[in-house]
Design an enzyme around this catalytic site. Structure first.
Site, PDB file in Angstrom:
ATOM      1  N   HIS A 190      23.799   1.825 -34.176  1.00  0.00           N
ATOM      2  CA  HIS A 190      23.071   3.094 -34.249  1.00  0.00           C
ATOM      3  C   HIS A 190      23.279   3.791 -35.591  1.00  0.00           C
ATOM      4  O   HIS A 190      23.261   5.022 -35.665  1.00  0.00           O
ATOM      5  CB  HIS A 190      23.484   4.006 -33.098  1.00  0.00           C
ATOM      6  CG  HIS A 190      23.113   3.480 -31.757  1.00  0.00           C
ATOM      7  ND1 HIS A 190      21.810   3.433 -31.306  1.00  0.00           N
ATOM      8  CD2 HIS A 190      23.869   2.932 -30.774  1.00  0.00           C
ATOM      9  CE1 HIS A 190      21.779   2.908 -30.089  1.00  0.00           C
ATOM     10  NE2 HIS A 190      23.016   2.587 -29.745  1.00  0.00           N
ATOM     11  N   LYS A 242      54.488  14.849 -42.757  1.00  0.00           N
ATOM     12  CA  LYS A 242      54.734  14.402 -41.383  1.00  0.00           C
ATOM     13  C   LYS A 242      54.372  15.449 -40.337  1.00  0.00           C
ATOM     14  O   LYS A 242      53.668  15.171 -39.391  1.00  0.00           O
ATOM     15  CB  LYS A 242      56.216  14.025 -41.243  1.00  0.00           C
ATOM     16  CG  LYS A 242      56.580  13.416 -39.902  1.00  0.00           C
ATOM     17  CD  LYS A 242      56.048  12.013 -39.792  1.00  0.00           C
ATOM     18  CE  LYS A 242      56.460  11.336 -38.520  1.00  0.00           C
ATOM     19  NZ  LYS A 242      55.739  10.063 -38.360  1.00  0.00           N
ATOM     20  N   TRP A 257      54.970  20.459 -49.820  1.00  0.00           N
ATOM     21  CA  TRP A 257      53.609  19.964 -49.634  1.00  0.00           C
ATOM     22  C   TRP A 257      52.695  21.114 -50.013  1.00  0.00           C
ATOM     23  O   TRP A 257      52.706  22.167 -49.385  1.00  0.00           O
ATOM     24  CB  TRP A 257      53.393  19.552 -48.182  1.00  0.00           C
ATOM     25  CG  TRP A 257      52.048  18.937 -47.914  1.00  0.00           C
ATOM     26  CD1 TRP A 257      51.678  17.641 -48.117  1.00  0.00           C
ATOM     27  CD2 TRP A 257      50.901  19.604 -47.374  1.00  0.00           C
ATOM     28  NE1 TRP A 257      50.370  17.455 -47.742  1.00  0.00           N
ATOM     29  CE2 TRP A 257      49.864  18.647 -47.279  1.00  0.00           C
ATOM     30  CE3 TRP A 257      50.635  20.912 -46.958  1.00  0.00           C
ATOM     31  CZ2 TRP A 257      48.596  18.952 -46.795  1.00  0.00           C
ATOM     32  CZ3 TRP A 257      49.374  21.227 -46.481  1.00  0.00           C
ATOM     33  CH2 TRP A 257      48.377  20.250 -46.392  1.00  0.00           C
ATOM     34  N   ASN A 293      58.266  27.802 -45.784  1.00  0.00           N
ATOM     35  CA  ASN A 293      57.320  26.878 -45.173  1.00  0.00           C
ATOM     36  C   ASN A 293      56.352  27.713 -44.365  1.00  0.00           C
ATOM     37  O   ASN A 293      56.774  28.579 -43.590  1.00  0.00           O
ATOM     38  CB  ASN A 293      58.053  25.883 -44.268  1.00  0.00           C
ATOM     39  CG  ASN A 293      57.135  24.823 -43.701  1.00  0.00           C
ATOM     40  OD1 ASN A 293      56.018  24.654 -44.172  1.00  0.00           O
ATOM     41  ND2 ASN A 293      57.610  24.111 -42.694  1.00  0.00           N
TER      42      ASN A 293
END
Length: 601
Positions: A497, A596, A77, A103
């Site tokens: 609003h 995840k 990722w 990682n």
């Protein structure tokens, strides 16, 4: 965020083990993937794109190139640099003798890169990770032994990391952890290292959980864990209760749909042994001995933050002051803590970096801490004073489904146990029925046909009040995550609003209306407001307030305790998001840009 798998064992199966492990870890990242297999030589293959691109590359190559007793793999990722072949892991030194997967984030990588480039090192990627193999190679050239070289390199790193390293000519794998998850798998004649248990669940359920600052060596003779000073650490071996089959699709088109349909079972697991039906009481063994808190602060992110909002409302309704905070904000601007306060982290993985930082901040200020999590042995579970497990089982789809409903049930258990009160029997009866109620929603939902009615719409609103508000937020989030279409969740009273300016005849509005109290009546008033602007309306309701009279479509839920009705409404909204995403042919299990377990801050 990324997925790491490492293996030491049968030289004939190393590549297959790595690819299988990466397949089980794609929920942690899928921008690119790569493998390295070592032994007498070191072979590396990596590709941008999903795992199938890498599988095609190694499948078309001479697989004998990838025979060796040790290997590592990575699915990414992206944080530093876009997903390209060059930025994919593993990263190597200039001579191709050292391969590293990582990682986390190396916060001082720019200084280290400048230092190495000044020595003449040529970099080939934009990543922070690439400094690591070059640092190791430099130590090896200085005649350090391999383990010492890896240790020396990791000592230079600032930030978070889970690292795995293989070196040409060395039948061993080295790994280290700091503020990023890493676990060992212990098999018969083989050992594994991974960022999450599913990577090796096909091979072993025996797991060793590593702590920050620990260093691992895997070789054909077994595994050794040492601390930062090199002293051996005795680590217990735990047996994971999940079966390998639980991480498969079981005939469903997507993991996400499978996990939506697993919710009756996951809720039964969450409730098992925690309801005294005869006495009409909630019993949570993990909370034995904990005092009723003066007030509660929840810290969480994403879907878990919506659960935290729900939990805070449950406690306030029982008379305990409670607030919910985004963990990433709390970590830098914590709320005041007084004697008797309890800080509760809600995190599916137990490894969410922002939530861990918030919990550590709270603990450092003297607060008692508790985590509601799905993962036994996770960092949060080990670090907090108390841990309550939601027992949802493995969740592979990136978008949380069954873990969210298990969190809501777990929070009802927590609220009943921490705040007490005399409303336990009704809750116990409703909790006992909730798995069957969810099954009824799954069996009878009309979500697929509702989605078809809005085929041309491009923006969707979700409304709720009280305990329905967090579910409206979660419904919108789930919709955004897997459909890639614009969706917003609002407190129903806030619509007038400002957001009402966005409502048109092309803006479907989903309203959560449960019970027949004041909140339901006021939400029906908001429904009428959007109807007056020609917006089509879908109500998710138990029918008590006859809200269906004011709607174009109705998604029904069974009548239940008011505290659990939002949970059932959430299941309908999960199905809405899923069917919309399926109609659009989205990548439902692996939404773009998401992963995840968010292990970077």
């Amino acid at each position: 965020m990324c997925g790491i798998v490492g293996y030491v064992g049968d030289s004939g199966s190393t590549l297959d083990v790595l690819l299988g492990g990466l397949s089980n870890l794609e929920y942690r990242g899928y921008d690119s993937a790569g493998v390295a297999v070592g032994g007498e030589t070191l072979r590396v293959e990596k590709r941008a794109g999903e795992l199938e691109t890498l599988e095609a590359a190694v499948g078309s190559a001479d697989r004998r190139r990838f025979e060796g007793p040790v290997g590592l793999g990575h699915t990414r990722w992206s944080t530093h640099g876009p997903p390209t072949d060059e930025n994919a892991h593993p990263h190597t030194d200039e001579d191709g003798r050292v391969a590293v997967v990582h990682n986390g984030i190396v916060e001082n990588y720019r200084d280290l890169r400048d230092e190495l480039e000044a020595e003449g090192v040529a970099f080939t990627s934009e990543t922070d990770t690439e400094v690591v193999p070059h640092l190791i190679a430099r130590e090896l050239r200085g005649e350090a032994d391999p383990e010492a070289a890896v240790r020396a390199a990791t000592e230079r790193l600032e930030g978070s990391y889970a690292l795995a390293v293989v070196i040409e000519g060395i039948d061993a794998l080295f790994a280290a952890r700091q503020d990023s998850p890493l676990v060992l798998g212990v098999g018969e004649g083989e050992s594994f290292v991974a960022s999450d248990v599913p990577a090796f669940l096909d091979h072993t359920r025996d797991v060793v959980y590593l702590d920050d600052g620990e260093f691992v060596r895997l070789d054909p003779g077994g595994w050794t864990v040492t601390d930062a000073e090199g002293r051996q650490v005795e680590k217990p071996v735990h047996t994971v209760e999940w079966e390998a089959e639980e991480t498969g699709k079981s005939g469903y088109d997507h993991y996400t749909l499978k996990e939506i349909h697993e919710q009756p079972r996951s809720l039964r697991q969450c409730l098992s042994g925690r309801l005294d039906e005869l006495g009409g009481r909630v019993t949570v063994e993990e909370l034995d001995g904990i005092d009723a808190p003066a007030s509660v602060q929840f810290v969480a992110c994403g879907t878990s933050y919506h659960a935290a909002l729900y939990g805070a409302q449950l406690l306030r309704d029982r008379g305990t002051p409670a607030t919910a905070h985004y963990a990433h904000e709390y970590a830098t601007a914590p709320a005041p803590i007084a004697d008797g306060d309890l800080v509760i982290g809600v995190t599916q993985s137990g490894e969410t970096a922002d939530t861990l930082s918030a919990l550590r901040e709270a603990a450092g200020r003297g607060a008692e801490t508790l985590v509601l999590t799905n993962v036994v042995g996770s960092t949060a579970a080990r670090e907090c004073d108390h841990a309550v497990y939601i027992r949802a089982g493995p969740e592979i789809g990136v978008a949380a489904t069954k873990t969210f409903t298990s969190q809501l049930v777990g929070l009802n258990l927590l609220a009943a146990r921490l705040a007490g009160g005399d409303r336990q029997r009704d809750l116990v009866d409703a909790l006992r029925r909730v798995p069957d109620d969810v099954q009824a929603v799954l069996d009878e939902s009309g979500a697929a046909s509702v989605v078809e009615a809005f085929a041309d719409s491009e923006a969707f609103f979700f409304l709720g009040r009280g305990l329905g508000y967090p579910v409206a937020l979660e419904g919108a989030l789930k919709f955004k995550e897997i459909t890639y279409e614009h969706a917003e969740g609002f407190a129903a009273g806030e619509l007038k609003h400002g957001p009402l300016a966005l409502v048109t005849g092309e803006t479907p509005v989903f309203a959560v209306v449960t019970g027949d109290g004041e909140a339901a009546r006021k939400t029906i008033g908001n429904v009428k407001e959007v109807e007056a602007r020609d917006a089509p309306v879908v109500v998710v309701t138990d029918g008590a307030a006859e809200a269906g009279r004011y709607a174009d479509h109705v998604l029904e839920i069974p009548e239940t305790d008011p505290r659990l009705a939002p949970l059932l409404a959430n299941v309908q909204l999960q199905l809405v998001a899923y069917h919309r995403a399926a109609r659009l042919d989205r990548s439902i299990d692996k939404p773009r840009h998401l992963a995840k377990s968010v292990t970077v801050e």
